[in-house]
Design an enzyme around this catalytic site. Structure first.
Site, PDB file in Angstrom:
ATOM      1  N   LYS A  21     -65.273-107.956  36.254  1.00  0.00           N
ATOM      2  CA  LYS A  21     -64.261-108.216  37.279  1.00  0.00           C
ATOM      3  C   LYS A  21     -64.265-107.114  38.349  1.00  0.00           C
ATOM      4  O   LYS A  21     -64.145-107.399  39.523  1.00  0.00           O
ATOM      5  CB  LYS A  21     -62.848-108.299  36.673  1.00  0.00           C
ATOM      6  CG  LYS A  21     -62.654-109.414  35.669  1.00  0.00           C
ATOM      7  CD  LYS A  21     -61.204-109.553  35.253  1.00  0.00           C
ATOM      8  CE  LYS A  21     -60.635-108.313  34.562  1.00  0.00           C
ATOM      9  NZ  LYS A  21     -61.288-107.986  33.268  1.00  0.00           N
ATOM     10  N   ARG A  96     -51.897-109.957  33.639  1.00  0.00           N
ATOM     11  CA  ARG A  96     -52.509-109.904  32.320  1.00  0.00           C
ATOM     12  C   ARG A  96     -51.624-110.553  31.262  1.00  0.00           C
ATOM     13  O   ARG A  96     -52.006-110.585  30.085  1.00  0.00           O
ATOM     14  CB  ARG A  96     -52.749-108.454  31.929  1.00  0.00           C
ATOM     15  CG  ARG A  96     -54.227-108.033  31.971  1.00  0.00           C
ATOM     16  CD  ARG A  96     -54.238-106.572  31.633  1.00  0.00           C
ATOM     17  NE  ARG A  96     -55.474-105.998  31.228  1.00  0.00           N
ATOM     18  CZ  ARG A  96     -56.287-105.305  32.017  1.00  0.00           C
ATOM     19  NH1 ARG A  96     -56.066-105.229  33.299  1.00  0.00           N
ATOM     20  NH2 ARG A  96     -57.338-104.704  31.511  1.00  0.00           N
ATOM     21  N   ARG A 135     -70.806 -98.806  30.557  1.00  0.00           N
ATOM     22  CA  ARG A 135     -70.151 -98.658  31.850  1.00  0.00           C
ATOM     23  C   ARG A 135     -69.910 -97.192  32.210  1.00  0.00           C
ATOM     24  O   ARG A 135     -69.463 -96.399  31.399  1.00  0.00           O
ATOM     25  CB  ARG A 135     -68.811 -99.387  31.783  1.00  0.00           C
ATOM     26  CG  ARG A 135     -68.059 -99.379  33.074  1.00  0.00           C
ATOM     27  CD  ARG A 135     -67.175-100.552  33.205  1.00  0.00           C
ATOM     28  NE  ARG A 135     -66.086-100.556  32.246  1.00  0.00           N
ATOM     29  CZ  ARG A 135     -65.205-101.552  32.154  1.00  0.00           C
ATOM     30  NH1 ARG A 135     -65.328-102.609  32.916  1.00  0.00           N
ATOM     31  NH2 ARG A 135     -64.240-101.485  31.293  1.00  0.00           N
ATOM     32  N   ARG A 167     -65.136 -93.733  30.822  1.00  0.00           N
ATOM     33  CA  ARG A 167     -63.693 -93.809  30.568  1.00  0.00           C
ATOM     34  C   ARG A 167     -63.361 -93.714  29.079  1.00  0.00           C
ATOM     35  O   ARG A 167     -64.040 -94.302  28.257  1.00  0.00           O
ATOM     36  CB  ARG A 167     -63.156 -95.140  31.109  1.00  0.00           C
ATOM     37  CG  ARG A 167     -62.961 -95.142  32.596  1.00  0.00           C
ATOM     38  CD  ARG A 167     -62.755 -96.536  33.153  1.00  0.00           C
ATOM     39  NE  ARG A 167     -61.899 -97.369  32.333  1.00  0.00           N
ATOM     40  CZ  ARG A 167     -61.603 -98.627  32.633  1.00  0.00           C
ATOM     41  NH1 ARG A 167     -62.093 -99.175  33.723  1.00  0.00           N
ATOM     42  NH2 ARG A 167     -60.826 -99.336  31.856  1.00  0.00           N
ATOM     43  N   ARG A 178     -58.861-103.709  22.996  1.00  0.00           N
ATOM     44  CA  ARG A 178     -58.707-104.354  24.312  1.00  0.00           C
ATOM     45  C   ARG A 178     -59.136-105.820  24.277  1.00  0.00           C
ATOM     46  O   ARG A 178     -58.517-106.670  24.913  1.00  0.00           O
ATOM     47  CB  ARG A 178     -59.497-103.574  25.368  1.00  0.00           C
ATOM     48  CG  ARG A 178     -58.843-102.231  25.653  1.00  0.00           C
ATOM     49  CD  ARG A 178     -59.735-101.332  26.474  1.00  0.00           C
ATOM     50  NE  ARG A 178     -59.954-101.854  27.796  1.00  0.00           N
ATOM     51  CZ  ARG A 178     -60.987-101.500  28.563  1.00  0.00           C
ATOM     52  NH1 ARG A 178     -61.880-100.643  28.124  1.00  0.00           N
ATOM     53  NH2 ARG A 178     -61.103-102.017  29.765  1.00  0.00           N
TER      54      ARG A 178
HETATM   55  P1  AMP Z   1     -58.645-102.103  33.470  1.00  0.00           P
HETATM   56  O1  AMP Z   1     -59.267-101.068  34.327  1.00  0.00           O
HETATM   57  O2  AMP Z   1     -58.225-103.332  34.260  1.00  0.00           O
HETATM   58  O3  AMP Z   1     -59.501-102.472  32.289  1.00  0.00           O
HETATM   59  O4  AMP Z   1     -57.288-101.482  32.886  1.00  0.00           O
HETATM   60  C1  AMP Z   1     -57.301-100.327  32.070  1.00  0.00           C
HETATM   61  C2  AMP Z   1     -56.022-100.233  31.278  1.00  0.00           C
HETATM   62  O5  AMP Z   1     -54.900-100.156  32.171  1.00  0.00           O
HETATM   63  C3  AMP Z   1     -55.728-101.444  30.406  1.00  0.00           C
HETATM   64  O6  AMP Z   1     -56.374-101.370  29.143  1.00  0.00           O
HETATM   65  C4  AMP Z   1     -54.193-101.341  30.269  1.00  0.00           C
HETATM   66  O7  AMP Z   1     -53.825-100.311  29.385  1.00  0.00           O
HETATM   67  C5  AMP Z   1     -53.805-100.891  31.678  1.00  0.00           C
HETATM   68  N1  AMP Z   1     -53.582-102.054  32.579  1.00  0.00           N
HETATM   69  C6  AMP Z   1     -54.287-102.387  33.689  1.00  0.00           C
HETATM   70  N2  AMP Z   1     -53.798-103.486  34.269  1.00  0.00           N
HETATM   71  C7  AMP Z   1     -52.749-103.869  33.512  1.00  0.00           C
HETATM   72  C8  AMP Z   1     -51.830-104.961  33.568  1.00  0.00           C
HETATM   73  N3  AMP Z   1     -51.916-105.891  34.548  1.00  0.00           N
HETATM   74  N4  AMP Z   1     -50.879-105.038  32.601  1.00  0.00           N
HETATM   75  C9  AMP Z   1     -50.779-104.119  31.626  1.00  0.00           C
HETATM   76  N5  AMP Z   1     -51.620-103.095  31.496  1.00  0.00           N
HETATM   77  C10 AMP Z   1     -52.602-102.950  32.428  1.00  0.00           C
END
Ligand code: AMP
Length: 221
Positions: A21, A96, A135, A167, A178
């Site tokens: 994404k 989400r 990644r 990360r 996740r």
């Molecule tokens: P991402 O970079 O989108 O994979 O997000 C990394 C982490 O940020 C996720 O594993 C969640 O802990 C938090 N996070 C990001 N976006 C959201 C969201 N829309 N709702 C809740 N937690 C989020």
């Protein structure tokens, strides 16, 4: 340059962690001249800046769990308020949960907008795990993959020369959490948007350019 008919669309990229994404969303935003809004990036920026919100979010992020809906919705609302109202937006990693999706509808309605399209990027779990494990992110926001999309110089960003970051939440244990969280909390959005006729499925496996072409078709279709 964006064609005039592309202005103002609100698009959501839905899909498992690791499905691409971020990579695809950044590119699409660049190609169409639309804003790419990643809540993960907003949270990481808040964390880096040492804000109270960033510090609160950290324990959830490090564990691979979701940050509470109200925190995320406030963050998005604030971010959108600072943007041009008619600019195209690509949401990546948001919403989400179903409550987040409902809150997004409310926020958009206040400015006379609504979700136009939801692209669901799909891939098998085996591919996802390899994607996440490989990644590496640049502080510039660009994302590489040591298997599928390596930088020219190992460990450094092609654009800025900065060292790439692995990360903490891309480590194997957290990745499993996740994926489970995605299935439980986020996958119901497939039905939520499918019922409204907004969903377009995109095969997330394969050449990055090929996926981008398919995604662009889905978003503009
Ligand atoms: P991402 O970079 O989108 O994979 O997000 C990394 C982490 O940020 C996720 O594993 C969640 O802990 C938090 N996070 C990001 N976006 C959201 C969201 N829309 N709702 C809740 N937690 C989020």
């Amino acid at each position: 340059m964006a064609a005039p008919s592309d202005n103002g669309k609100v698009v959501i990229l839905l899909g498992s962690p690791g499905v691409g994404k971020g990579t695809q969303g950044i590119r699409l935003g660049r190609e169409l001249g639309w804003a790419h809004v990643s809540t993960g990036d907003l949270l990481r920026a808040a964390l880096k800046a040492g804000t109270a919100l960033g510090l609160e979010a950290r324990r959830y992020m490090d564990a691979g769990e979701l940050v509470p809906d109200d925190v995320i919705v406030d963050l998005v609302r604030e971010h959108l308020a600072g943007m041009e109202q008619d600019r195209g937006v690509i949401f990546d990693g948001f919403p989400r949960t179903v409550p987040q999706a409902e809150a997004l509808d409310d926020v958009l309605a206040t400015v006379g907008r609504s979700v136009d399209r939801v692209a669901l990027l799909e891939a098998d779990d085996a591919v996802l795990v390899k994607r996440i494990a490989g990644r590496r992110s640049s502080p510039s926001g660009r994302v590489y993959n040591v298997y599928f999309d390596p930088p020219r110089r190992d460990g450094f960003c092609d654009d800025t020369g900065e060292p790439l970051i692995h990360r903490a939440d891309d480590r194997p244990d957290t990745v499993r959490t996740r994926l489970a969280v995605y299935r439980e909390a986020t996958a119901p959005l497939i039905g939520f948007y499918g019922a409204r006729g907004l969903l377009a499925r995109v095969d997330g496996v394969g050449d990055i350019d090929q996926v981008q072409t398919e995604l662009r078709g889905a978003v503009q279709g």
